[in-house]
Scaffold this motif. Structure first.
Motif, PDB file in Angstrom:
ATOM      1  N   GLU A 217      28.875 139.775 -72.021  1.00  0.00           N
ATOM      2  CA  GLU A 217      30.261 139.695 -72.511  1.00  0.00           C
ATOM      3  C   GLU A 217      30.668 138.262 -72.780  1.00  0.00           C
ATOM      4  O   GLU A 217      31.405 137.974 -73.730  1.00  0.00           O
ATOM      5  CB  GLU A 217      31.198 140.335 -71.481  1.00  0.00           C
ATOM      6  CG  GLU A 217      31.102 141.849 -71.441  1.00  0.00           C
ATOM      7  CD  GLU A 217      32.030 142.472 -70.414  1.00  0.00           C
ATOM      8  OE1 GLU A 217      32.517 141.722 -69.534  1.00  0.00           O
ATOM      9  OE2 GLU A 217      32.258 143.690 -70.485  1.00  0.00           O
ATOM     10  N   LYS A 218      30.177 137.324 -71.928  1.00  0.00           N
ATOM     11  CA  LYS A 218      30.479 135.915 -72.158  1.00  0.00           C
ATOM     12  C   LYS A 218      29.866 135.440 -73.468  1.00  0.00           C
ATOM     13  O   LYS A 218      30.502 134.734 -74.256  1.00  0.00           O
ATOM     14  CB  LYS A 218      29.926 135.072 -71.009  1.00  0.00           C
ATOM     15  CG  LYS A 218      30.799 135.072 -69.771  1.00  0.00           C
ATOM     16  CD  LYS A 218      30.209 134.124 -68.731  1.00  0.00           C
ATOM     17  CE  LYS A 218      31.041 134.147 -67.459  1.00  0.00           C
ATOM     18  NZ  LYS A 218      30.477 133.229 -66.432  1.00  0.00           N
ATOM     19  N   ARG A 220      29.156 137.223 -76.012  1.00  0.00           N
ATOM     20  CA  ARG A 220      29.808 137.887 -77.133  1.00  0.00           C
ATOM     21  C   ARG A 220      31.171 137.241 -77.425  1.00  0.00           C
ATOM     22  O   ARG A 220      31.620 137.193 -78.585  1.00  0.00           O
ATOM     23  CB  ARG A 220      30.002 139.355 -76.820  1.00  0.00           C
ATOM     24  CG  ARG A 220      30.532 140.185 -77.957  1.00  0.00           C
ATOM     25  CD  ARG A 220      30.574 141.634 -77.577  1.00  0.00           C
ATOM     26  NE  ARG A 220      31.119 142.442 -78.633  1.00  0.00           N
ATOM     27  CZ  ARG A 220      31.337 143.750 -78.552  1.00  0.00           C
ATOM     28  NH1 ARG A 220      31.023 144.372 -77.425  1.00  0.00           N
ATOM     29  NH2 ARG A 220      31.834 144.426 -79.565  1.00  0.00           N
ATOM     30  N   SER A 221      31.814 136.715 -76.393  1.00  0.00           N
ATOM     31  CA  SER A 221      33.157 136.153 -76.576  1.00  0.00           C
ATOM     32  C   SER A 221      33.125 134.723 -77.108  1.00  0.00           C
ATOM     33  O   SER A 221      34.153 134.183 -77.461  1.00  0.00           O
ATOM     34  CB  SER A 221      33.920 136.190 -75.246  1.00  0.00           C
ATOM     35  OG  SER A 221      33.270 135.389 -74.268  1.00  0.00           O
TER      36      SER A 221
END
Length: 224
Positions: A217-218, A220-221
């Motif tokens: 998620e990191k 992707r962000s």
């Protein structure tokens, strides 16, 4: 022979129960010993085909000890039944030498078939509180059956069994105790818990997955 066995069974009480203080106390106050003595008498009549007399003696023993041993059961020397309430030993059960049985244990059958239908227990076996061993198979010598276990299959020698149904979790020193043990290990409180171990492994896997998801998620962000 009878008195020789009696001496061994009295000695077994002293060897395995630190609460025993005197021979007189053991003779008068240990229902497990009373049940064994009465079983020896009942088994004598059973072998000589006085079946009703044998059953009457076994039922009398059950009434005064809360231990039911069928007069047909074959029992070796040095059996110790600790406390004993609720112990049931079936007709074709065979018990080796220096076996220890705690309260609530059942050595039972699994059906109405004729012939051998109860377990055979090897020498130096410890069967913990509430364990059920059901069927015509052998529990190998020097084995331990954990409290509350339900054993439905043969147990190899030098093994520890826990769970419902019972599974071998220790064998011959491989997370499994020590092969060739000659001293009876009564520490039936120190047994592996396979359910707890599986839950711990699952928890660690979930933690790794959560960590990996967080890393993805990191990534992707992050701005392109």
């Amino acid at each position: 022979m009878f008195f020789g066995r009696l001496r061994k069974e009295i000695q077994a009480v002293f060897d395995r129960d630190p609460a025993a203080k005197s021979v007189l106390e053991v003779l008068l106050c240990y229902p497990g010993l009373h049940a064994i003595i009465l079983h020896r008498i009942a088994h004598f009549f059973y072998r000589h085909r006085f079946f009703l007399v044998a059953r009457l003696i076994s039922q009398f023993a059950r009434a005064i000890t809360q231990i039911e041993i069928h007069p047909g059961a074959k029992i070796g020397e040095g059996l110790f039944i600790d406390h004993g309430a609720g112990v049931v030993i079936g007709e074709t059960a065979e018990i080796g030498n220096n076996v220890t049985i705690y309260q609530g244990v059942t050595l039972g059958g699994t059906g109405k078939e004729k012939g051998k239908r109860h377990p055979t227990i090897g020498d130096n076996v410890v069967i913990s509180t509430g364990a059920k061993i059901l069927g015509s198979f052998k529990v190998g010598e020097n084995s331990k059956i954990g409290a509350g276990s339900v054993v439905l299959k043969p147990v190899p020698p030098n093994s520890t069994v826990v769970g419902v149904p019972g599974k071998v979790v220790i064998r011959d020193g491989e997370k499994v105790g020590t092969a060739g043990v000659s001293i009876i290990d009564l520490r039936h409180d120190l047994l592996p818990d396979p359910v707890a171990e599986a839950m711990y492994a699952m928890q660690k896997t979930i933690e790794r997955l959560e960590q990996r998801v967080a890393e993805l998620e990191k990534q992707r962000s992050k701005p392109e």
